[in-house]
Scaffold this motif. Structure first.
Motif, PDB file in Angstrom:
ATOM      1  N   LYS A  44       0.815  -1.217   0.000  1.00  0.00           N
ATOM      2  CA  LYS A  44       0.000   0.000   0.000  1.00  0.00           C
ATOM      3  C   LYS A  44       0.847   1.265   0.000  1.00  0.00           C
ATOM      4  O   LYS A  44       0.330   2.346  -0.291  1.00  0.00           O
ATOM      5  CB  LYS A  44      -0.938   0.007   1.211  1.00  0.00           C
ATOM      6  CG  LYS A  44      -2.064  -0.998   1.101  1.00  0.00           C
ATOM      7  CD  LYS A  44      -3.000  -0.866   2.270  1.00  0.00           C
ATOM      8  CE  LYS A  44      -4.141  -1.875   2.162  1.00  0.00           C
ATOM      9  NZ  LYS A  44      -5.016  -1.801   3.331  1.00  0.00           N
TER      10      LYS A  44
ATOM     11  N   ASN B  67       1.233   2.393  -3.895  1.00  0.00           N
ATOM     12  CA  ASN B  67       0.206   3.226  -4.538  1.00  0.00           C
ATOM     13  C   ASN B  67      -0.357   4.296  -3.599  1.00  0.00           C
ATOM     14  O   ASN B  67      -1.435   4.837  -3.825  1.00  0.00           O
ATOM     15  CB  ASN B  67      -0.906   2.377  -5.157  1.00  0.00           C
ATOM     16  CG  ASN B  67      -1.687   1.575  -4.137  1.00  0.00           C
ATOM     17  OD1 ASN B  67      -1.406   1.636  -2.944  1.00  0.00           O
ATOM     18  ND2 ASN B  67      -2.651   0.825  -4.597  1.00  0.00           N
TER      19      ASN B  67
ATOM     20  N   LEU C 173      -1.690   4.293  -0.731  1.00  0.00           N
ATOM     21  CA  LEU C 173      -2.838   4.131   0.158  1.00  0.00           C
ATOM     22  C   LEU C 173      -2.362   4.335   1.595  1.00  0.00           C
ATOM     23  O   LEU C 173      -3.143   4.621   2.485  1.00  0.00           O
ATOM     24  CB  LEU C 173      -3.480   2.751  -0.013  1.00  0.00           C
ATOM     25  CG  LEU C 173      -4.312   2.569  -1.282  1.00  0.00           C
ATOM     26  CD1 LEU C 173      -4.768   1.133  -1.441  1.00  0.00           C
ATOM     27  CD2 LEU C 173      -5.514   3.507  -1.297  1.00  0.00           C
TER      28      LEU C 173
ATOM     29  N   ARG D 101      -1.837   6.098  -9.258  1.00  0.00           N
ATOM     30  CA  ARG D 101      -2.677   4.920  -9.040  1.00  0.00           C
ATOM     31  C   ARG D 101      -3.220   4.360 -10.341  1.00  0.00           C
ATOM     32  O   ARG D 101      -3.450   3.170 -10.454  1.00  0.00           O
ATOM     33  CB  ARG D 101      -3.827   5.267  -8.101  1.00  0.00           C
ATOM     34  CG  ARG D 101      -3.357   5.443  -6.673  1.00  0.00           C
ATOM     35  CD  ARG D 101      -4.469   5.909  -5.783  1.00  0.00           C
ATOM     36  NE  ARG D 101      -3.980   6.152  -4.427  1.00  0.00           N
ATOM     37  CZ  ARG D 101      -4.674   6.813  -3.503  1.00  0.00           C
ATOM     38  NH1 ARG D 101      -5.865   7.288  -3.799  1.00  0.00           N
ATOM     39  NH2 ARG D 101      -4.178   6.992  -2.309  1.00  0.00           N
TER      40      ARG D 101
ATOM     41  N   ILE E  69      -0.909   1.944 -11.871  1.00  0.00           N
ATOM     42  CA  ILE E  69      -0.643   0.770 -11.054  1.00  0.00           C
ATOM     43  C   ILE E  69      -1.944  -0.008 -10.862  1.00  0.00           C
ATOM     44  O   ILE E  69      -2.876   0.488 -10.241  1.00  0.00           O
ATOM     45  CB  ILE E  69      -0.090   1.176  -9.665  1.00  0.00           C
ATOM     46  CG1 ILE E  69       1.201   1.987  -9.817  1.00  0.00           C
ATOM     47  CG2 ILE E  69       0.130  -0.047  -8.806  1.00  0.00           C
ATOM     48  CD1 ILE E  69       1.766   2.485  -8.495  1.00  0.00           C
TER      49      ILE E  69
ATOM     50  N   TYR F 193      -4.370  -2.784  -9.220  1.00  0.00           N
ATOM     51  CA  TYR F 193      -4.439  -3.179  -7.822  1.00  0.00           C
ATOM     52  C   TYR F 193      -5.484  -4.280  -7.663  1.00  0.00           C
ATOM     53  O   TYR F 193      -6.644  -4.090  -8.004  1.00  0.00           O
ATOM     54  CB  TYR F 193      -4.810  -1.937  -7.002  1.00  0.00           C
ATOM     55  CG  TYR F 193      -4.775  -2.086  -5.501  1.00  0.00           C
ATOM     56  CD1 TYR F 193      -3.708  -2.711  -4.873  1.00  0.00           C
ATOM     57  CD2 TYR F 193      -5.798  -1.575  -4.716  1.00  0.00           C
ATOM     58  CE1 TYR F 193      -3.674  -2.817  -3.484  1.00  0.00           C
ATOM     59  CE2 TYR F 193      -5.769  -1.675  -3.328  1.00  0.00           C
ATOM     60  CZ  TYR F 193      -4.703  -2.304  -2.726  1.00  0.00           C
ATOM     61  OH  TYR F 193      -4.661  -2.409  -1.359  1.00  0.00           O
TER      62      TYR F 193
ATOM     63  N   ILE G 149      -7.046  -7.075  -4.861  1.00  0.00           N
ATOM     64  CA  ILE G 149      -7.023  -7.480  -3.459  1.00  0.00           C
ATOM     65  C   ILE G 149      -7.810  -8.766  -3.244  1.00  0.00           C
ATOM     66  O   ILE G 149      -8.593  -9.169  -4.094  1.00  0.00           O
ATOM     67  CB  ILE G 149      -7.576  -6.360  -2.538  1.00  0.00           C
ATOM     68  CG1 ILE G 149      -8.969  -5.920  -2.972  1.00  0.00           C
ATOM     69  CG2 ILE G 149      -6.632  -5.181  -2.520  1.00  0.00           C
ATOM     70  CD1 ILE G 149      -9.563  -4.838  -2.090  1.00  0.00           C
TER      71      ILE G 149
ATOM     72  N   ASP H 278     -10.265  -9.538  -1.248  1.00  0.00           N
ATOM     73  CA  ASP H 278     -11.716  -9.404  -1.229  1.00  0.00           C
ATOM     74  C   ASP H 278     -12.258  -8.887  -2.554  1.00  0.00           C
ATOM     75  O   ASP H 278     -13.435  -8.587  -2.665  1.00  0.00           O
ATOM     76  CB  ASP H 278     -12.158  -8.438  -0.114  1.00  0.00           C
ATOM     77  CG  ASP H 278     -11.645  -8.879   1.238  1.00  0.00           C
ATOM     78  OD1 ASP H 278     -11.684 -10.087   1.482  1.00  0.00           O
ATOM     79  OD2 ASP H 278     -11.203  -8.034   2.035  1.00  0.00           O
ATOM     80  N   VAL H 279     -11.397  -8.770  -3.536  1.00  0.00           N
ATOM     81  CA  VAL H 279     -11.707  -8.327  -4.894  1.00  0.00           C
ATOM     82  C   VAL H 279     -12.237  -6.893  -4.941  1.00  0.00           C
ATOM     83  O   VAL H 279     -11.727  -6.078  -5.670  1.00  0.00           O
ATOM     84  CB  VAL H 279     -12.711  -9.264  -5.622  1.00  0.00           C
ATOM     85  CG1 VAL H 279     -12.632  -9.017  -7.116  1.00  0.00           C
ATOM     86  CG2 VAL H 279     -12.423 -10.721  -5.319  1.00  0.00           C
ATOM     87  N   GLY H 280     -13.281  -6.619  -4.110  1.00  0.00           N
ATOM     88  CA  GLY H 280     -13.804  -5.256  -4.098  1.00  0.00           C
ATOM     89  C   GLY H 280     -14.428  -4.848  -5.419  1.00  0.00           C
ATOM     90  O   GLY H 280     -14.298  -3.705  -5.849  1.00  0.00           O
ATOM     91  N   LEU H 281     -15.116  -5.785  -6.068  1.00  0.00           N
ATOM     92  CA  LEU H 281     -15.850  -5.404  -7.287  1.00  0.00           C
ATOM     93  C   LEU H 281     -16.995  -4.492  -6.890  1.00  0.00           C
ATOM     94  O   LEU H 281     -17.541  -4.602  -5.799  1.00  0.00           O
ATOM     95  CB  LEU H 281     -16.407  -6.647  -7.980  1.00  0.00           C
ATOM     96  CG  LEU H 281     -15.398  -7.600  -8.595  1.00  0.00           C
ATOM     97  CD1 LEU H 281     -16.112  -8.720  -9.324  1.00  0.00           C
ATOM     98  CD2 LEU H 281     -14.465  -6.864  -9.547  1.00  0.00           C
ATOM     99  N   PHE H 282     -17.376  -3.587  -7.784  1.00  0.00           N
ATOM    100  CA  PHE H 282     -18.488  -2.696  -7.498  1.00  0.00           C
ATOM    101  C   PHE H 282     -19.784  -3.469  -7.691  1.00  0.00           C
ATOM    102  O   PHE H 282     -20.103  -3.864  -8.810  1.00  0.00           O
ATOM    103  CB  PHE H 282     -18.418  -1.461  -8.391  1.00  0.00           C
ATOM    104  CG  PHE H 282     -17.119  -0.725  -8.243  1.00  0.00           C
ATOM    105  CD1 PHE H 282     -16.741  -0.232  -7.001  1.00  0.00           C
ATOM    106  CD2 PHE H 282     -16.261  -0.565  -9.312  1.00  0.00           C
ATOM    107  CE1 PHE H 282     -15.528   0.422  -6.842  1.00  0.00           C
ATOM    108  CE2 PHE H 282     -15.048   0.093  -9.154  1.00  0.00           C
ATOM    109  CZ  PHE H 282     -14.688   0.587  -7.912  1.00  0.00           C
ATOM    110  N   PRO H 283     -20.524  -3.706  -6.608  1.00  0.00           N
ATOM    111  CA  PRO H 283     -21.681  -4.610  -6.695  1.00  0.00           C
ATOM    112  C   PRO H 283     -22.818  -4.067  -7.545  1.00  0.00           C
ATOM    113  O   PRO H 283     -23.662  -4.825  -8.002  1.00  0.00           O
ATOM    114  CB  PRO H 283     -22.121  -4.763  -5.232  1.00  0.00           C
ATOM    115  CG  PRO H 283     -21.550  -3.595  -4.517  1.00  0.00           C
ATOM    116  CD  PRO H 283     -20.312  -3.200  -5.247  1.00  0.00           C
TER     117      PRO H 283
ATOM    118  N   ASN I 242     -17.556  -2.854 -14.482  1.00  0.00           N
ATOM    119  CA  ASN I 242     -16.470  -3.000 -13.527  1.00  0.00           C
ATOM    120  C   ASN I 242     -15.113  -2.961 -14.224  1.00  0.00           C
ATOM    121  O   ASN I 242     -14.219  -2.228 -13.832  1.00  0.00           O
ATOM    122  CB  ASN I 242     -16.604  -4.325 -12.760  1.00  0.00           C
ATOM    123  CG  ASN I 242     -17.267  -4.141 -11.410  1.00  0.00           C
ATOM    124  OD1 ASN I 242     -16.674  -3.587 -10.487  1.00  0.00           O
ATOM    125  ND2 ASN I 242     -18.502  -4.588 -11.302  1.00  0.00           N
TER     126      ASN I 242
ATOM    127  N   ARG J 143     -10.024  -6.051 -14.397  1.00  0.00           N
ATOM    128  CA  ARG J 143     -10.241  -4.643 -14.073  1.00  0.00           C
ATOM    129  C   ARG J 143      -8.912  -3.936 -13.805  1.00  0.00           C
ATOM    130  O   ARG J 143      -8.699  -2.802 -14.248  1.00  0.00           O
ATOM    131  CB  ARG J 143     -11.156  -4.536 -12.851  1.00  0.00           C
ATOM    132  CG  ARG J 143     -11.474  -3.121 -12.456  1.00  0.00           C
ATOM    133  CD  ARG J 143     -12.444  -3.051 -11.312  1.00  0.00           C
ATOM    134  NE  ARG J 143     -11.876  -3.554 -10.072  1.00  0.00           N
ATOM    135  CZ  ARG J 143     -12.478  -3.480  -8.896  1.00  0.00           C
ATOM    136  NH1 ARG J 143     -13.671  -2.961  -8.800  1.00  0.00           N
ATOM    137  NH2 ARG J 143     -11.905  -3.949  -7.824  1.00  0.00           N
TER     138      ARG J 143
END
Lengths: 210, 258
Positions: free
Chosen positions: B55, B58, B60, B84, B87, B89, B91, B93-98, B105, B157
């Motif tokens: 982190k 980038n 964070l 960013r 680069i 990124y 993670i 938990d993926v963190g896709l936009f639901p 996405n 993504r």
């Protein structure tokens, strides 16, 4: 004479008071949305403002409504007309659910989603408008719903300061010790609250994120 | 190989320390250079400072001391948004936009970079093929996908705007063993073609040996060793041995099969 006959006979006045009531609730809720949602967003960005803003809205909420109407009476411009005064008071009451729900809604967005967005290089604005607000929409709308229903009820008290609305019948009925007249104000007000609750609930479901 | 100085590292840490607000040091005097086109693995147990290291690249997180450079320029001199966007990124938990479809996405960064929409569409199709996603899934929402598919979308993504650098934080950690092995194999093939500079965090020695060109072993906020997989296997360094023991002859045999 039962309440239905009374309402039928006075339908023009019932209609007028209902419209007045709608006006008070509509304008005050709209103002509260315009102020409350930005304030809710603001305190997610500046946590230092969290306590004063939420605390302030909380305190307003604890002031008895009749006292608040009276309290605002000496205010310039606002105090000179009863409907302005009523709208301001109703707006202030509606702020708390809006600020709180906007704040909780945004804070409740999955942190992984926010981190991914940040890591991808979304600006704070893009993160807010494309990710956080759409995902918080359901919770924010729930706040609008609560605020609207509370306003419909509270607006009946606005009649005490001469702002009109369905409270007119309620206060008149109380003075005349006449249940029919009280109900002629209370029934349309209750119907309005239920209708607002149902339609906003429907909208909430329609707009909830996937 | 690991001791050769690189005059132009893609990413470089110079005496970097990172302290939490409470004062606990989570990274202590890190010096590390990541070469262009390599897959550097940050291996270590939870709390060893791997994710913090990632982190910092980038931005964070910000270091309390020292400097991080990306492409020869200190990260705090970069415009953080530009930094960013070059680069990728990924993670755990993926963190896709639901609330976005798979297509939206994957196409988000190109979209905010104002690519024309037909080019975004083409790029999304290309990426979906690249990461092995059925084009049919383009219109689906993340909740309608399996864990493996979601992680593929996450990788697609991250690659969308063709960033030269990729940061991956235990991207396969939450997957079942079979899907995980599948994605690891595909990762290797993908990397052969794309030659990105990748920093990859894991606590899994097998994954490290399989995917890495070099392995940085971290412990308690410090870089302990920096080895190629071959060097790692023959190392007698105490912590390396402890790792090999923990994963047993199986894990090591896995590495030797390479």
């Amino acid at each position: 004479m039962n309440v239905w006959q009374f309402m039928l006979q006075n339908r023009a006045e019932v209609m007028e008071l209902t419209l007045e009531h709608l006006w008070l609730v509509g304008v005050s809720t709209a103002l509260a949305v315009l102020v409350g949602i930005p304030l809710g967003i603001l305190i997610t960005r500046w946590p230092a403002l969290n306590k004063p803003i939420l605390g302030g809205a909380n305190i307003i909420q604890t002031i008895p409504s009749l006292a608040l109407f009276g309290f605002l009476l000496p205010a310039p411009w606002i105090g000179s007309r009863a409907d302005r005064l009523a709208i301001l008071a109703l707006t202030l009451y509606a702020l708390l659910p809006l600020i709180r729900n906007t704040y909780t809604g945004i804070k409740g967005v999955d942190p992984a989603v926010v981190e991914a967005g940040r890591g991808m290089g979304l600006t704070d604005r893009q993160l807010l408008f494309q990710v956080e607000l759409p995902l918080a929409r359901g919770v924010i709308l729930a706040g609008v719903r609560v605020a609207t229903v509370i306003s419909v009820g509270l607006a009946t008290i606005a009649a005490a300061i001469g702002a009109g609305g369905l409270g007119e019948y309620i206060f008149r009925g109380l003075a005349m010790v006449n249940n029919q007249v009280i109900l002629a104000g209370a029934i349309p007000a209750a119907a309005m609250a239920m209708l607002a609750d149902l339609s906003l609930g429907w909208l909430e479901k329609r707009l909830s994120p996937h | 190989m690991s001791t050769l100085p690189d005059p132009h590292p893609a990413i470089e840490f110079r005496n970097v320390s990172c302290r939490l607000d409470g004062g606990r040091e989570i990274l202590d005097d890190l010096n590390l250079a990541v070469h262009g086109g390599e897959t550097l693995i940050l291996l270590g147990r939870s709390g060893s400072g791997k994710t913090t290291t990632l982190k910092l690249i980038n931005r964070l997180l910000a270091p309390s001391r020292g400097q991080i450079q990306v492409n020869g320029r200190a990260v705090d001199e970069w415009d953080v948004i530009r930094l960013r966007r070059m680069i990728g990124y990924v993670i755990q938990d993926v963190g896709l936009f639901p609330h976005f479809t798979v297509e939206r996405n994957i196409g988000l960064v190109p979209k905010i970079e104002n690519w024309p929409s037909d080019r975004i569409h083409e790029r999304v199709q290309e990426l979906m093929r690249l990461v092995g996603l059925d084009p049919q899934t383009a219109s689906r929402y993340p909740r309608e996908l399996s864990g493996g598919q979601r992680q593929r979308v996450g990788v697609a993504r991250a690659l969308a705007a063709d960033p030269p650098i990729l940061l991956m934080d235990e991207p396969f950690g939450a997957l079942d063993p079979i899907t995980r092995a599948e994605l690891q194999r595909e990762f290797l093939q993908l990397q052969k073609r794309l030659r990105k500079t990748i920093v990859f965090v894991t606590h899994d020695l097998r994954e490290a040996l399989l995917l890495g060109t070099r392995i940085a072993l971290m412990e308690a906020g410090r870089l302990v060793t920096l080895h190629t997989p071959e060097e790692f296997l023959s190392s007698t360094e105490a912590l390396v041995v402890a790792y090999k023991d923990a994963f047993g002859p199986d894990g090591v045999a896995w590495g030797k099969r390479l």
